[in-house]
Motif scaffolding. Sequence first.
Motif, PDB file in Angstrom:
ATOM      1  N   THR A  99      -1.625  -6.125  -2.380  1.00  0.00           N
ATOM      2  CA  THR A  99      -2.157  -6.647  -1.117  1.00  0.00           C
ATOM      3  C   THR A  99      -1.582  -5.848   0.045  1.00  0.00           C
ATOM      4  N   SER A 100      -2.353  -5.791   1.128  1.00  0.00           N
ATOM      5  CA  SER A 100      -1.919  -5.069   2.320  1.00  0.00           C
ATOM      6  C   SER A 100      -2.681  -5.584   3.519  1.00  0.00           C
ATOM      7  N   ARG A 101      -2.107  -5.314   4.681  1.00  0.00           N
ATOM      8  CA  ARG A 101      -2.767  -5.708   5.931  1.00  0.00           C
ATOM      9  C   ARG A 101      -4.009  -4.847   6.177  1.00  0.00           C
ATOM     10  N   ASP A 102      -3.878  -3.534   5.948  1.00  0.00           N
ATOM     11  CA  ASP A 102      -4.954  -2.586   6.192  1.00  0.00           C
ATOM     12  C   ASP A 102      -5.783  -2.380   4.925  1.00  0.00           C
ATOM     13  N   ILE A 103      -7.059  -2.724   4.979  1.00  0.00           N
ATOM     14  CA  ILE A 103      -7.911  -2.673   3.793  1.00  0.00           C
ATOM     15  C   ILE A 103      -8.077  -1.239   3.288  1.00  0.00           C
ATOM     16  N   SER A 123      -5.323 -15.411   7.109  1.00  0.00           N
ATOM     17  CA  SER A 123      -5.402 -14.385   6.060  1.00  0.00           C
ATOM     18  C   SER A 123      -4.722 -14.874   4.784  1.00  0.00           C
ATOM     19  N   TYR A 165      -7.176  -5.559  -5.823  1.00  0.00           N
ATOM     20  CA  TYR A 165      -6.843  -5.522  -4.412  1.00  0.00           C
ATOM     21  C   TYR A 165      -7.358  -6.756  -3.689  1.00  0.00           C
ATOM     22  N   HIS A 166      -6.546  -7.239  -2.753  1.00  0.00           N
ATOM     23  CA  HIS A 166      -7.008  -8.257  -1.810  1.00  0.00           C
ATOM     24  C   HIS A 166      -6.288  -8.049  -0.489  1.00  0.00           C
ATOM     25  N   GLN A 167      -7.025  -8.151   0.593  1.00  0.00           N
ATOM     26  CA  GLN A 167      -6.416  -8.044   1.914  1.00  0.00           C
ATOM     27  C   GLN A 167      -5.491  -9.232   2.148  1.00  0.00           C
ATOM     28  N   GLY A 185      -4.977  -0.032   1.614  1.00  0.00           N
ATOM     29  CA  GLY A 185      -4.778  -0.774   0.375  1.00  0.00           C
ATOM     30  C   GLY A 185      -5.673  -0.283  -0.741  1.00  0.00           C
ATOM     31  N   ASN A 188       0.808  -1.221   0.000  1.00  0.00           N
ATOM     32  CA  ASN A 188       0.000   0.000   0.000  1.00  0.00           C
ATOM     33  C   ASN A 188       0.844   1.274   0.000  1.00  0.00           C
ATOM     34  N   ASP A 196      -2.585 -10.233   5.303  1.00  0.00           N
ATOM     35  CA  ASP A 196      -1.734  -9.976   6.460  1.00  0.00           C
ATOM     36  C   ASP A 196      -0.829 -11.183   6.621  1.00  0.00           C
TER      37      ASP A 196
END
Length: 277
Positions: A34-38, A67, A57-59, A41, A12, A61
Amino acid sequence: MASKVAVVTGANKGIGFAIVRGLCKRFEGVVYLTSRDIGRGKQAVADLEKEGLNPKYHQLDITKKQSVETFRDYIKSQYDGIDILVNNAAIAFKSAAPEPVSVQAEQTLFVNYFSLLSTCEILFPILKNGARVVNLSSSAGHLSRIPSQALRNRLKDEKLTIPELSNLMQQYVDAAKQGTHAAEWGNSSYVVSKVGVTALSNIQQRMVRDRDIKVNSVHPGYVDTDMTSHKGPLTIDEGASAPLYLALDAPDSVRGQYVWHNSKIVNWESEKLEESI
């Protein structure tokens, strides 16, 4: 189902964001930011869409196996596997961080080494034959950063297994908790974590050779990011250059290598790292 797929973790902001940007411009397939924080992201995706790019995008972590498994199952349901995996997500404590070394060691190794490893263990089975894996290391990940000759010999042993490497990484964490780490390991948890990433990359390459998968580690350079407190002279796009080279352009013969920000292969095992490389 036939679309090619590229995945970048921790994307992100910073170098990961720039790697996604570069992939969107050149990769003939679908690119997942992808990122931990939606929220962060999706904002990053929106920023790239303003540039005329179209990442998905896809969450994700990497510190939570569920995840990663959810992401794996999603990719399996939509595509026939992953063609490019860039393991970029990582943390670094600031030099003035108040946390004791015992805390810094445990948290840094948990994210940068153990979580990267578990992410690979979950996602490697869905890598396509011929895929490319790029593990973000650092100049800190050069073997010469470890003071102990005995440890250096263990880490570069071509018979070293992942369980043995993980045991060494845990030994460092345990030593840091006891305050006995410095003589053998040095004083930087980040160094140990990135040496671990580079050593892991070498082992992974040996394990997937029969699937024609290329695994390399890369030092992206000293980049102007949050992680460097914006002290690095390189832009994030300059920092993305070598990872993108490994993901898209490097000859198939480049595998199990430690690559510098100028896309040159560096001898990871040399006694001294020439900073001018």
